[in-house]
Write a protein that holds these residues in place. Sequence first.
Motif, short mmCIF file in Angstrom:
data_model
loop_
_atom_site.label_atom_id
_atom_site.label_comp_id
_atom_site.label_asym_id
_atom_site.label_seq_id
_atom_site.Cartn_x
_atom_site.Cartn_y
_atom_site.Cartn_z
N ILE A 1 0.83 -1.20 0.00
CA ILE A 1 0.00 0.00 0.00
C ILE A 1 0.87 1.25 0.00
CG2 ILE A 1 -1.66 1.34 1.34
CD1 ILE A 1 -2.75 -1.36 2.39
N ALA A 2 1.84 1.31 0.91
CA ALA A 2 2.68 2.51 1.03
C ALA A 2 3.43 2.78 -0.27
CB ALA A 2 3.67 2.33 2.19
N GLY B 1 -9.04 2.13 1.63
CA GLY B 1 -10.12 1.23 1.99
C GLY B 1 -10.94 0.77 0.80
N ARG B 2 -10.98 1.57 -0.26
CA ARG B 2 -11.73 1.21 -1.47
C ARG B 2 -10.89 0.38 -2.45
NH1 ARG B 2 -14.23 6.78 -3.57
NH2 ARG B 2 -14.94 5.38 -5.25
N VAL B 3 -9.58 0.55 -2.41
CA VAL B 3 -8.71 -0.09 -3.41
C VAL B 3 -8.11 -1.40 -2.92
CG1 VAL B 3 -6.59 0.21 -4.78
CG2 VAL B 3 -8.20 2.11 -4.52
N PHE B 4 -7.81 -1.50 -1.63
CA PHE B 4 -7.10 -2.66 -1.09
C PHE B 4 -7.99 -3.44 -0.13
CE2 PHE B 4 -3.85 0.41 -2.23
CZ PHE B 4 -2.89 -0.36 -2.87
N GLU C 1 -5.14 3.34 -9.98
CA GLU C 1 -6.46 3.23 -9.36
C GLU C 1 -6.57 4.14 -8.13
OE1 GLU C 1 -9.51 -0.23 -7.66
OE2 GLU C 1 -7.55 -0.80 -8.48
N LEU C 2 -5.51 4.20 -7.34
CA LEU C 2 -5.51 5.09 -6.18
C LEU C 2 -5.68 6.54 -6.61
CD1 LEU C 2 -2.71 3.83 -3.75
CD2 LEU C 2 -5.11 4.24 -3.19
N ARG C 3 -4.92 6.95 -7.63
CA ARG C 3 -5.05 8.33 -8.13
C ARG C 3 -6.47 8.62 -8.59
NH1 ARG C 3 0.35 7.84 -10.33
NH2 ARG C 3 -0.56 6.79 -12.15
#
Length: 395
Positions: A295-296, A344-347, A389-391
Amino acid sequence: MKAAPLFSSESVTSGHPDKVCDQIADGILDAALEYDPKTRSAVEVMATTNRVIVAGELSTTAELDVEQIVREAVERIGYTQEGMGFDARTLQVMDILDQQSPDIAQSVDRSIEAREESSGDLLSLQGAGDQGLMFGYACDDTPVLMPLPIYVAHRLASQLEQVRRTEMSGLRPDGKTQVTVRMENEQPVSLDTIVVSTQHDDALSLEQIREGVKTLVVDPVLEQVGQRFDTSEAKLLINPSGRFVVGGPAGDTGVTGRKLIVDTYGGFARHGGGAFSGKDASKVDRSGAYATRWIAKNIVVAGLARRCEVQVSYAIGRAEPVGLHINTFGTGCVSDDQLLSAVGRVFDLRPAAIIETLRLNEPGFTAVSAYGHFGREGVTWEDTSKADELRGVVG
């Protein structure tokens, strides 16, 4: 005049006694996973003068020759000479492995959610194998998004092993490195001090060791690092004790999981206290730490922060984490709360989801049991394909 802050990290070679134990433990885990992906493992190893003790818990359908795995690992590391006090051919192996506790097994096999909510989601059926907290970290100091001190320390230790195997036969397997970095405004700017200690044959003089290690180990690494950071005034200490003939488990008893900071971020980030080696991924000490690094790293690659630390915590038997925290140390382009929502939405941080996505029920852990578990190529938890996806979620 105020002194500039200095930060230090260390690494060790594969022949360091604690790392010998980590590699044996993960070798046993890998051998079991090759035949049984559902293996449950919490293998602990101790190594001392010409003896290895293998204990802990192992529940698997695989038929393993533990003694042979131990000898092969020790031989691969390089302890094969008579008179070293630790020899793959003559050492004694004590195997006192037991099965996993049924109380732990039932918590993993059927999660709290499955018992109380009758959830039909297969990824919610597996509970965490223990309570605990794990940290992951990434920063843009180095190409692999690791802090500079541990990045350089690992490269020195790895180079020392390569030189020992190919160019300086008088060096022996045990070794340590340490790198002290000068900081400005929380950013590394130059190397201050480098320490390299290597085990060696008695016939090799201190002058030969220092000249060879400087030329073949330190100089090539500094040439690479010097492309981004000032290395011109780095002080160099090679075998400062003057003599390092007795080493490895014959010189200092090794134990699994005693190099936690070497395994992670060199002290640059916090640590939850759980070790990795010998544990299958149902143990969140391992899978949770890998997931938080994943994640980081994706957050930093996405350009959402220059530094990021992620904490996750679990309760034994529960699938969903009980805690998730993100700290970007003021380097984020959005708030930490926004990042927390996006993560929380991506991982998916349920243990079964982590295992499935990062393929942690496959063998391959021995390869990361020395020179750090992070900042490496070819492992799933270093993948950055979630950055886009995070972006998008952050907007």
